[in-house]
Design a protein around this motif. Sequence first.
Motif, mmCIF file in Angstrom:
data_model
loop_
_atom_site.group_PDB
_atom_site.id
_atom_site.type_symbol
_atom_site.label_atom_id
_atom_site.label_comp_id
_atom_site.label_asym_id
_atom_site.label_seq_id
_atom_site.Cartn_x
_atom_site.Cartn_y
_atom_site.Cartn_z
ATOM 1 N N VAL A 102 0.861 -1.394 0.044
ATOM 2 C CA VAL A 102 0.150 0.083 0.611
ATOM 3 C C VAL A 102 0.819 1.208 -0.290
ATOM 4 C CG1 VAL A 102 -1.633 -0.916 0.902
ATOM 5 C CG2 VAL A 102 -0.399 -0.375 2.131
ATOM 6 N N ALA A 103 1.888 1.062 0.321
ATOM 7 C CA ALA A 103 3.047 2.264 0.781
ATOM 8 C C ALA A 103 4.261 1.867 0.280
ATOM 9 C CB ALA A 103 2.674 3.287 1.958
ATOM 10 N N VAL A 104 5.388 2.940 0.359
ATOM 11 C CA VAL A 104 6.631 2.634 0.262
ATOM 12 C C VAL A 104 7.249 3.777 0.893
ATOM 13 C CG1 VAL A 104 7.568 1.387 -1.565
ATOM 14 C CG2 VAL A 104 7.520 3.512 -1.547
ATOM 15 N N GLU A 105 8.227 3.275 1.982
ATOM 16 C CA GLU A 105 8.452 4.771 2.775
ATOM 17 C C GLU A 105 10.103 4.229 3.196
ATOM 18 O OE1 GLU A 105 5.464 4.992 5.707
ATOM 19 O OE2 GLU A 105 6.289 2.797 6.540
ATOM 20 N N GLN A 106 10.165 5.389 3.876
ATOM 21 C CA GLN A 106 12.152 4.916 4.318
ATOM 22 C C GLN A 106 12.413 4.476 5.479
ATOM 23 O OE1 GLN A 106 13.982 9.199 4.163
ATOM 24 N NE2 GLN A 106 15.952 8.352 3.166
ATOM 25 N N ASP A 107 13.158 3.251 5.888
ATOM 26 C CA ASP A 107 13.214 2.971 6.762
ATOM 27 C C ASP A 107 14.078 3.187 8.069
ATOM 28 O OD1 ASP A 107 16.051 3.263 6.361
ATOM 29 O OD2 ASP A 107 16.352 1.355 6.296
ATOM 30 N N ASP A 108 14.316 3.700 9.424
ATOM 31 C CA ASP A 108 14.306 4.435 10.554
ATOM 32 C C ASP A 108 15.624 4.880 9.997
ATOM 33 O OD1 ASP A 108 12.092 3.856 11.100
ATOM 34 O OD2 ASP A 108 12.453 2.287 12.440
#
Length: 122
Positions: A61-67
Amino acid sequence: MTKRRSGKGGYDREYIEALIEEATVDCYDEYEQATGLLTMIQDELDMPFTTRIFGLEVAVVAVEQDDSGLGVVAVCERQGERQRLSLSDLPLPSPPPEGAQWISAYRLWAHHSGSTDEGDQT
């Protein structure tokens, strides 16, 4: 830029390297490069799409930066539960969604950059 397929069903390496260059041309360090690739993935990848992880169908549902700020994770959802999985480990469906060439570009970049792409499991 035309998508070019290699003989193995993936994308031609020269094409993928050109995508990396397009996403990172004005970047000063690996963090900015990771952000540039993330932005292109978010802009170009047709989401949501479904894939199978451990035999179970999930929606990406999404892609985002990891921590760490250097890796990119896919946000996968199944029956209301969400899990983050390293984009490098995400199995793609066949045929892959539109824009999947950017996942290939990210994977090549992460492999060569020494990214800490460990797939935050939170």
